[in-house]
Each structure stands twice: as structure tokens, then as C-alpha cells.
Design an enzyme around this catalytic site. Structure first.
Site, PDB file in Angstrom:
ATOM      1  N   HIS A   1      10.581  50.391 -26.835  1.00 56.41           N
ATOM      2  CA  HIS A   1      11.665  50.875 -25.985  1.00 56.41           C
ATOM      3  C   HIS A   1      13.070  50.896 -26.573  1.00 56.41           C
ATOM      4  CE1 HIS A   1       8.895  51.170 -22.685  1.00 56.41           C
ATOM      5  NE2 HIS A   1       8.542  49.911 -22.829  1.00 56.41           N
TER       6      HIS A   1
ATOM      7  N   ARG B   1       9.810  47.407 -30.026  1.00 54.42           N
ATOM      8  CA  ARG B   1       9.091  48.497 -30.704  1.00 54.42           C
ATOM      9  C   ARG B   1       8.900  49.696 -29.777  1.00 54.42           C
ATOM     10  NH1 ARG B   1       3.799  49.662 -30.591  1.00 54.42           N
ATOM     11  NH2 ARG B   1       3.190  47.608 -29.824  1.00 54.42           N
TER      12      ARG B   1
ATOM     13  N   LYS C   1       0.380  58.256 -23.635  1.00 53.46           N
ATOM     14  CA  LYS C   1       1.073  57.474 -22.614  1.00 53.46           C
ATOM     15  C   LYS C   1       1.812  58.451 -21.706  1.00 53.46           C
ATOM     16  CE  LYS C   1       4.125  53.514 -22.083  1.00 53.46           C
ATOM     17  NZ  LYS C   1       5.015  52.561 -22.751  1.00 53.46           N
TER      18      LYS C   1
ATOM     19  N   HIS D   1       9.769  43.589 -20.633  1.00 53.60           N
ATOM     20  CA  HIS D   1       9.174  44.749 -19.942  1.00 53.60           C
ATOM     21  C   HIS D   1      10.287  45.628 -19.396  1.00 53.60           C
ATOM     22  CE1 HIS D   1       6.551  47.134 -17.405  1.00 53.60           C
ATOM     23  NE2 HIS D   1       7.289  46.811 -16.353  1.00 53.60           N
TER      24      HIS D   1
ATOM     25  N   SER E   1       4.436  58.217 -19.770  1.00 51.46           N
ATOM     26  CA  SER E   1       5.894  58.209 -19.883  1.00 51.46           C
ATOM     27  C   SER E   1       6.332  57.013 -20.719  1.00 51.46           C
ATOM     28  CB  SER E   1       6.557  58.160 -18.504  1.00 51.46           C
ATOM     29  OG  SER E   1       6.272  56.934 -17.870  1.00 51.46           O
ATOM     30  N   ASN E   2       7.477  57.147 -21.332  1.00 50.35           N
ATOM     31  CA  ASN E   2       8.073  56.061 -22.109  1.00 50.35           C
ATOM     32  C   ASN E   2       9.568  56.327 -22.205  1.00 50.35           C
ATOM     33  OD1 ASN E   2       7.241  53.642 -23.881  1.00 50.35           O
ATOM     34  ND2 ASN E   2       8.732  54.723 -25.143  1.00 50.35           N
TER      35      ASN E   2
END
Length: 143
Positions: A31, A29, A63, A134, A65-66
Site C-alpha cells: 500500500h 509492500r 485482486k 491494514h 482493488s488495491n
């Protein structure tokens, strides 16, 4: 009154679904965007996707960064079969297309404004039971 009960039931169902999300499902969801979602304005990709995927939400801080990887879940899962490095992380064999989102200005208060960069990088992941859970970072391909 019946409308209120239906609304409450829907909210509880949604919450129970979110609480039941596995680490792998959360990874997907947050990345994975494959194929890449088209947006009308390229510079709005990050804001749209982070809101749509529930990473940013009203009342929550932005957030910082993503990263969204534009490769199939199977391709990312393949990294988990590669040897882990000293930190226990696995890297994809090939560089993959991705969008790196970085918060503009560093202010984590809403509204969130991001800068998007299109990159072709190897992706480093932590794995559990053969699945990525992760996104630990990315690195450019060797020259």
C-alpha cells in the site's frame, strides 16, 4: 547440477523471506509507494505496481482493488497515535495523495487490467504496536 542447487537455494531463501514478512512490512509492500513511482503510461501504473510488489502474480487471481498511498511510512504511522473510531480504526489527520486501483470488468482471471484514480483522501488504518497493518479504506476530505 551445481546450477540447480544454487537455484533451489535462491528459491528457498526468497520463500523464507516472504514467510518472515511482518504485517507492517506487508502493509508497506502492498500500500505505500512514496515517492510515487513514475511509469511511462499513467494508465499502466496499477498493473505495473501490483505485479512488481507481488500482489498479482501468474496463476493467482487478480485482486479486485488495491490502494497505493503516496506518503511516507512515518506519516501513515502517525495515524496510529490518533484516537481510534468505534471500529478500532485510525485516520490520518490530513488528506494524502493516493492511487486507487480497481479491476476492470470484474473478471479476476489473468491478465489483470485496472483503472487508476488519483485522489486526495484521508486514509483509515488498523494498527498493531503503533504501526499500520491494514488499510481499511479512505474517505474524501470534508467540504
Amino acid at each position: 547440477m551445481a546450477g540447480w542447487a544454487l537455484y533451489a537455494a535462491l528459491v528457498l531463501a526468497a520463500l523464507s523471506g516472504a514467510l518472515g514478512e511482518s504485517r507492517y512490512e506487508k502493509f508497506l509492500r502492498q500500500h505505500v509507494d512514496y515517492p510515487r513511482t513514475p511509469v511511462l503510461a499513467a494508465h499502466r501504473y496499477c498493473e505495473n505496481m501490483l505485479a512488481r510488489r507481488g500482489v498479482t502474480a501468474p496463476g493467482r487471481p487478480c485482486k479486485p482493488s488495491n490502494t497505493f498511498v503516496h506518503a511516507s511510512p512515518e506519516e501513515l504511522s502517525g495515524a496510529c497515535s490518533a484516537a481510534a473510531d468505534a471500529a478500532g480504526l485510525h485516520s490520518t489527520a490530513a488528506a494524502l495523495p493516493l492511487t486507487a486501483c480497481r479491476l476492470r470488468g470484474g473478471d479476476t482471471r489473468q491478465p489483470c487490467a485496472y483503472r487508476a484514480r488519483q485522489l486526495q483522501h484521508h486514509v483509515r488504518v488498523a494498527c498493531r504496536d503503533g504501526l499500520p497493518v491494514h488499510l481499511a479504506g479512505t474517505r474524501p476530505p470534508a467540504p
